[in-house]
Design a protein around this motif. Structure first.
Motif, PDB file in Angstrom:
ATOM      1  N   LEU A 157      53.014 -17.901  95.140  1.00  0.00           N
ATOM      2  CA  LEU A 157      53.006 -16.761  94.216  1.00  0.00           C
ATOM      3  C   LEU A 157      51.787 -16.820  93.296  1.00  0.00           C
ATOM      4  N   GLN A 176      49.229 -38.487  98.561  1.00  0.00           N
ATOM      5  CA  GLN A 176      48.659 -39.770  98.144  1.00  0.00           C
ATOM      6  C   GLN A 176      49.687 -40.894  98.190  1.00  0.00           C
ATOM      7  N   THR A 177      50.907 -40.610  97.745  1.00  0.00           N
ATOM      8  CA  THR A 177      51.951 -41.627  97.792  1.00  0.00           C
ATOM      9  C   THR A 177      52.978 -41.291  98.874  1.00  0.00           C
ATOM     10  N   GLN A 184      57.771 -36.782 102.271  1.00  0.00           N
ATOM     11  CA  GLN A 184      56.693 -36.516 101.312  1.00  0.00           C
ATOM     12  C   GLN A 184      55.302 -36.685 101.930  1.00  0.00           C
ATOM     13  N   ILE A 185      54.471 -35.681 101.690  1.00  0.00           N
ATOM     14  CA  ILE A 185      53.085 -35.697 102.167  1.00  0.00           C
ATOM     15  C   ILE A 185      52.189 -35.965 100.961  1.00  0.00           C
ATOM     16  N   SER A 193      56.485 -31.676  99.058  1.00  0.00           N
ATOM     17  CA  SER A 193      55.686 -32.194  97.948  1.00  0.00           C
ATOM     18  C   SER A 193      56.510 -33.259  97.227  1.00  0.00           C
ATOM     19  N   LYS A 194      55.837 -34.062  96.442  1.00  0.00           N
ATOM     20  CA  LYS A 194      56.523 -35.117  95.695  1.00  0.00           C
ATOM     21  C   LYS A 194      57.497 -34.519  94.684  1.00  0.00           C
ATOM     22  N   GLU A 239      48.126 -29.338  94.742  1.00  0.00           N
ATOM     23  CA  GLU A 239      47.364 -30.260  93.880  1.00  0.00           C
ATOM     24  C   GLU A 239      46.775 -31.381  94.724  1.00  0.00           C
ATOM     25  N   CYS A 255      55.609 -22.437  98.638  1.00  0.00           N
ATOM     26  CA  CYS A 255      56.113 -22.759  97.293  1.00  0.00           C
ATOM     27  C   CYS A 255      55.544 -24.072  96.778  1.00  0.00           C
ATOM     28  N   ASP A 272      55.709 -13.920  98.011  1.00  0.00           N
ATOM     29  CA  ASP A 272      56.965 -14.611  97.763  1.00  0.00           C
ATOM     30  C   ASP A 272      57.418 -15.272  99.075  1.00  0.00           C
ATOM     31  N   ALA A 273      57.485 -16.600  99.071  1.00  0.00           N
ATOM     32  CA  ALA A 273      57.811 -17.316 100.305  1.00  0.00           C
ATOM     33  C   ALA A 273      59.217 -16.987 100.805  1.00  0.00           C
ATOM     34  N   HIS A 315      48.725 -34.135  96.485  1.00  0.00           N
ATOM     35  CA  HIS A 315      49.476 -33.656  97.645  1.00  0.00           C
ATOM     36  C   HIS A 315      48.530 -33.358  98.810  1.00  0.00           C
ATOM     37  N   HIS A 375      51.977 -25.971  95.036  1.00  0.00           N
ATOM     38  CA  HIS A 375      50.813 -25.600  94.251  1.00  0.00           C
ATOM     39  C   HIS A 375      49.494 -26.041  94.888  1.00  0.00           C
ATOM     40  N   GLN A 428      63.514 -18.021  90.195  1.00  0.00           N
ATOM     41  CA  GLN A 428      62.737 -16.963  90.830  1.00  0.00           C
ATOM     42  C   GLN A 428      62.647 -15.751  89.893  1.00  0.00           C
ATOM     43  N   LYS A 484      62.896 -23.600  92.194  1.00  0.00           N
ATOM     44  CA  LYS A 484      62.634 -23.146  90.813  1.00  0.00           C
ATOM     45  C   LYS A 484      63.260 -21.768  90.587  1.00  0.00           C
ATOM     46  N   ALA A 532      58.082 -27.519  95.438  1.00  0.00           N
ATOM     47  CA  ALA A 532      59.127 -27.447  94.410  1.00  0.00           C
ATOM     48  C   ALA A 532      59.530 -26.018  94.075  1.00  0.00           C
TER      49      ALA A 532
HETATM   50  C1  LIG Z   1      49.742 -41.003  91.043  1.00  0.00           C
HETATM   51  C2  LIG Z   1      50.278 -39.712  91.592  1.00  0.00           C
HETATM   52  C3  LIG Z   1      50.597 -39.648  92.938  1.00  0.00           C
HETATM   53  C4  LIG Z   1      51.100 -38.476  93.464  1.00  0.00           C
HETATM   54  N1  LIG Z   1      51.388 -38.427  94.815  1.00  0.00           N
HETATM   55  C5  LIG Z   1      51.823 -37.266  95.338  1.00  0.00           C
HETATM   56  C6  LIG Z   1      52.102 -37.160  96.735  1.00  0.00           C
HETATM   57  O1  LIG Z   1      51.975 -38.119  97.497  1.00  0.00           O
HETATM   58  N2  LIG Z   1      52.532 -35.981  97.213  1.00  0.00           N
HETATM   59  C7  LIG Z   1      52.724 -34.875  96.406  1.00  0.00           C
HETATM   60  O2  LIG Z   1      53.132 -33.825  96.902  1.00  0.00           O
HETATM   61  N3  LIG Z   1      52.471 -34.960  95.100  1.00  0.00           N
HETATM   62  C8  LIG Z   1      52.035 -36.115  94.545  1.00  0.00           C
HETATM   63  N4  LIG Z   1      51.826 -36.180  93.205  1.00  0.00           N
HETATM   64  C9  LIG Z   1      52.252 -35.022  92.373  1.00  0.00           C
HETATM   65  C10 LIG Z   1      51.288 -33.873  92.439  1.00  0.00           C
HETATM   66  O3  LIG Z   1      50.230 -34.072  91.511  1.00  0.00           O
HETATM   67  C11 LIG Z   1      52.016 -32.560  92.091  1.00  0.00           C
HETATM   68  O4  LIG Z   1      52.701 -32.740  90.881  1.00  0.00           O
HETATM   69  C12 LIG Z   1      53.003 -32.104  93.147  1.00  0.00           C
HETATM   70  O5  LIG Z   1      52.411 -32.105  94.422  1.00  0.00           O
HETATM   71  C13 LIG Z   1      53.460 -30.691  92.790  1.00  0.00           C
HETATM   72  O6  LIG Z   1      54.418 -30.265  93.708  1.00  0.00           O
HETATM   73  P1  LIG Z   1      54.609 -28.720  94.008  1.00  0.00           P
HETATM   74  O7  LIG Z   1      53.291 -28.098  94.262  1.00  0.00           O
HETATM   75  O8  LIG Z   1      55.651 -28.593  95.065  1.00  0.00           O
HETATM   76  O9  LIG Z   1      55.286 -28.210  92.643  1.00  0.00           O
HETATM   77  P2  LIG Z   1      54.766 -27.267  91.507  1.00  0.00           P
HETATM   78  O10 LIG Z   1      53.504 -27.776  90.908  1.00  0.00           O
HETATM   79  O11 LIG Z   1      55.920 -27.067  90.605  1.00  0.00           O
HETATM   80  O12 LIG Z   1      54.400 -25.918  92.246  1.00  0.00           O
HETATM   81  C14 LIG Z   1      55.363 -25.046  92.722  1.00  0.00           C
HETATM   82  C15 LIG Z   1      54.629 -23.832  93.240  1.00  0.00           C
HETATM   83  O13 LIG Z   1      55.561 -22.966  93.863  1.00  0.00           O
HETATM   84  C16 LIG Z   1      55.124 -21.643  93.626  1.00  0.00           C
HETATM   85  N5  LIG Z   1      56.276 -20.770  93.840  1.00  0.00           N
HETATM   86  C17 LIG Z   1      57.434 -20.681  93.132  1.00  0.00           C
HETATM   87  N6  LIG Z   1      58.251 -19.768  93.690  1.00  0.00           N
HETATM   88  C18 LIG Z   1      57.609 -19.277  94.763  1.00  0.00           C
HETATM   89  C19 LIG Z   1      57.943 -18.290  95.733  1.00  0.00           C
HETATM   90  N7  LIG Z   1      59.107 -17.636  95.718  1.00  0.00           N
HETATM   91  N8  LIG Z   1      57.038 -18.049  96.705  1.00  0.00           N
HETATM   92  C20 LIG Z   1      55.848 -18.690  96.763  1.00  0.00           C
HETATM   93  N9  LIG Z   1      55.475 -19.611  95.842  1.00  0.00           N
HETATM   94  C21 LIG Z   1      56.359 -19.909  94.872  1.00  0.00           C
HETATM   95  C22 LIG Z   1      54.621 -21.680  92.192  1.00  0.00           C
HETATM   96  O14 LIG Z   1      53.737 -20.589  91.963  1.00  0.00           O
HETATM   97  C23 LIG Z   1      53.904 -23.014  92.164  1.00  0.00           C
HETATM   98  O15 LIG Z   1      52.537 -22.858  92.522  1.00  0.00           O
HETATM   99  C24 LIG Z   1      51.306 -37.341  92.653  1.00  0.00           C
HETATM  100  C25 LIG Z   1      50.974 -37.412  91.293  1.00  0.00           C
HETATM  101  C26 LIG Z   1      50.467 -38.581  90.771  1.00  0.00           C
HETATM  102  C27 LIG Z   1      50.115 -38.627  89.319  1.00  0.00           C
END
Ligand SMILES: Cc1cc2nc3c(=O)[nH]c(=O)nc-3n(C[C@H](O)[C@H](O)[C@H](O)COP(=O)(O)OP(=O)(O)OC[C@H]3O[C@@H](n4cnc5c(N)ncnc54)[C@H](O)[C@@H]3O)c2cc1C
Length: 342
Positions: free
Chosen positions: A307, A271-272, A268-269, A246-247, A289, A285, A325-326, A292, A287, A218, A216, A212
């Motif tokens: 980051l 759990q779901t 999407q990669i 990511s989701k 979690e 970019c 920074d990606a 994921h 996190h 920057q 977001k 995500a």
């Molecule tokens: C029941 C359930 C099932 C779920 N199933 C899934 C699933 O199957 N797949 C999944 O992905 N998630 C799933 N989730 C959601 C999961 O918990 C996270 O919310 C999700 O993976 C977060 O996505 P993200 O890391 O892309 O986003 P964010 O948490 O918003 O992280 C974004 C990251 O990008 C970084 N960033 C921003 N700008 C830059 C930059 N310029 N360069 C480098 N880094 C940068 C930030 O520092 C941050 O770490 C599920 C959640 C629940 C509750």
């Protein structure tokens, strides 16, 4: 004594077996050798004899259901073909690729034959009997199954066995006649994304994951979605990597936030989402979690660019984390890939 049948089908050419089918042949050969059992390969194809050439050296009895009616996937004709192959082989164990074509008919064919089916098999073991391994609860629990029911159908996950690669040769195939039921479905053709537009590439060496963060704000306080799209597509074009997400990122479309138009929930990669099997993975970019990262279970080597020095990847989920920074990293990488072009 078990009688093992490997069900296979041809690709769009109608005359060559799919890679997943050849992987099932490898699994069948290994199992037959271990149990000292007879091996039969059953082929569903427009041109069964041509498709059989690739498995001529497998040392198996070769059966085929051939003809225009079997050129394309359709429940009625595929189920009838697989049933006829199973009956002719007298199979007690049936291995088949977990392709959409066979996944659609396997349960029905097992039912018609009084057998049972298990899906998503990743390994087959056992010396005296057959022990099939699969994962449950989104790849968190691994189970080993045995069953007494016959025939026992095992649908294999792709990428779990090497594709059979024997010397191709002309070979005699036993054609199996099939009495087709009334066909209500007419296959008029295939509609697929044009070559190059497809971003999910299960056979790619590299999985590239976009998180995500790409959409977001920057450090300059702005979002740079168009630039993100250009960088990601540039990398995919240069590396032929498969695109995961990511989701949070794929959900943004329905939340009315800036989106990357080439991403869908199929990317999407987690759990779901999907649990692909690539040799290497690079998350950007994202996190990292647990919901994921659980989808990365079978990725060989994991790297991440984030980051956040305290992200989930840094806490033991990746082999290498670049705190960077990606946008900058991928721009530099794309430039290097571009200059390395022949
Ligand atoms: C029941 C359930 C099932 C779920 N199933 C899934 C699933 O199957 N797949 C999944 O992905 N998630 C799933 N989730 C959601 C999961 O918990 C996270 O919310 C999700 O993976 C977060 O996505 P993200 O890391 O892309 O986003 P964010 O948490 O918003 O992280 C974004 C990251 O990008 C970084 N960033 C921003 N700008 C830059 C930059 N310029 N360069 C480098 N880094 C940068 C930030 O520092 C941050 O770490 C599920 C959640 C629940 C509750």
């Amino acid at each position: 004594m078990e009688t093992i049948l490997v069900l296979t089908h041809a690709d769009e050419s109608g005359a060559a077996l799919t890679k997943a089918s050849l992987e099932a042949v490898t699994a069948g050969k290994e199992l037959a050798a271990r149990l000292n059992a007879a091996l039969t390969i059953g082929i569903v194809a427009a041109n069964g004899s041509a498709a059989a050439e690739a498995v001529a050296s497998a040392g198996a009895r070769l059966l085929a259901v051939s003809g225009a009616d079997f050129a394309q996937a359709r429940f009625a004709s595929d189920a009838a073909a697989c049933e006829a192959l199973c009956r002719t082989a007298g199979a007690t164990i049936v291995l088949a690729p977990g392709s959409s074509r066979f996944t659609r008919v396997a349960a029905a064919v097992a039912h018609r034959l009084g057998g049972l089916v298990d899906t998503h098999i990743t390994a087959i073991g056992g010396k005296e009997s057959v022990e099939a391994t699969r994962w449950f609860y989104r790849q968190r629990v691994e189970a080993v199954l045995t069953r007494k029911a016959q025939p026992w159908f095992l649908l294999l996950d792709s990428g779990t066995h090497a594709a059979f690669a024997g010397e191709p040769a002309a070979v005699t195939v036993e054609e199996v006649a099939v009495e087709l039921p009334a066909l209500r479905t007419t296959v008029t053709g295939l509609r697929a994304p044009s070559q190059g537009a497809e971003t999910i590439r299960p056979d790619a060496k590299l999985l590239f994951v976009a998180g995500a963060g790409w959409t977001k704000k920057q450090p300059d306080g702005q979002t740079h979605t168009a630039e993100a799209a250009e960088l990601i597509l540039g990398l995919l074009g240069a590396t032929s990597a498969s695109l995961g997400s990511s989701k949070s990122l794929v959900d943004q479309g329905s939340d009315g936030q800036p989106v990357l138009p080439f991403l869908t929930h199929l990317n999407q990669i987690g759990q779901t989402g999907a649990t692909p099997r690539h040799a290497k993975g690079l998350a950007t970019c994202c996190h990292g979690e647990e919901p994921h990262v659980v989808g990365w279970r079978f990725i060989g080597e994991r790297r991440a660019v984030s980051l956040d020095a305290n992200c989930g990847w840094s806490r033991g989920k990746a082999d290498v984390v670049y705190v960077a920074d990606a946008f900058q990293v991928i721009a530099r990488l794309n430039a290097k890939l571009d200059s390395a072009k022949p």
